[in-house]
Design an enzyme around this catalytic site. Structure first.
Site, short mmCIF file in Angstrom:
data_model
loop_
_atom_site.label_atom_id
_atom_site.label_comp_id
_atom_site.label_asym_id
_atom_site.label_seq_id
_atom_site.Cartn_x
_atom_site.Cartn_y
_atom_site.Cartn_z
N GLY A 1 0.83 -1.19 0.00
CA GLY A 1 0.00 0.00 0.00
C GLY A 1 0.87 1.24 0.00
O GLY A 1 2.03 1.23 0.41
N GLY B 1 -3.29 -2.07 4.32
CA GLY B 1 -3.86 -1.77 3.02
C GLY B 1 -3.11 -2.34 1.83
O GLY B 1 -3.44 -2.05 0.69
N SER B 2 -2.11 -3.14 2.08
CA SER B 2 -1.43 -3.81 0.98
C SER B 2 -2.30 -4.96 0.51
O SER B 2 -3.31 -5.28 1.11
CB SER B 2 -0.06 -4.32 1.45
OG SER B 2 0.73 -3.24 1.89
N ARG B 3 -1.92 -5.59 -0.59
CA ARG B 3 -2.74 -6.67 -1.11
C ARG B 3 -1.85 -7.75 -1.73
O ARG B 3 -0.66 -7.54 -1.93
CB ARG B 3 -3.72 -6.16 -2.15
CG ARG B 3 -3.08 -5.77 -3.46
CD ARG B 3 -4.12 -5.48 -4.54
NE ARG B 3 -3.51 -5.51 -5.84
CZ ARG B 3 -3.15 -4.43 -6.54
NH1 ARG B 3 -3.37 -3.23 -6.04
NH2 ARG B 3 -2.60 -4.57 -7.72
#
Length: 77
Positions: free
Chosen positions: A18, A46-48
């Site tokens: 993110g 919020g990373s994916r």
């Protein structure tokens, strides 16, 4: 990271950090065996993770489904 199944099929995992976090961590190294359902890294804030499956995979998830690592079956082939 590309993981090759014993049947020769490959799955690619791409962690995308993110904008705020920029924190990714892999627990495994090149050439190391991994076990289905086990952790191999983590992402934060919020990373994916993007998963690229073989074209003949039968997908079990729908868009916007909430998946749980080590529990949710995403696909099979």
């Amino acid at each position: 990271m590309v993981v090759e199944h014993e049947n020769g099929k490959e799955v690619l995992f791409r962690q995308v950090a993110g904008a705020m976090a920029r924190r990714l961590c892999w627990y495994v190294e090149k050439g190391q065996n991994v076990e289905q359902g086990k952790e191999f890294g983590f992402i934060m804030f919020g990373s994916r993770i993007d998963i690229y499956l073989p074209l003949d995979a039968k997908i079990h998830c729908q868009i916007n489904d909430k998946t749980v690592g080590g529990q949710t079956v995403i696909a099979e082939w």
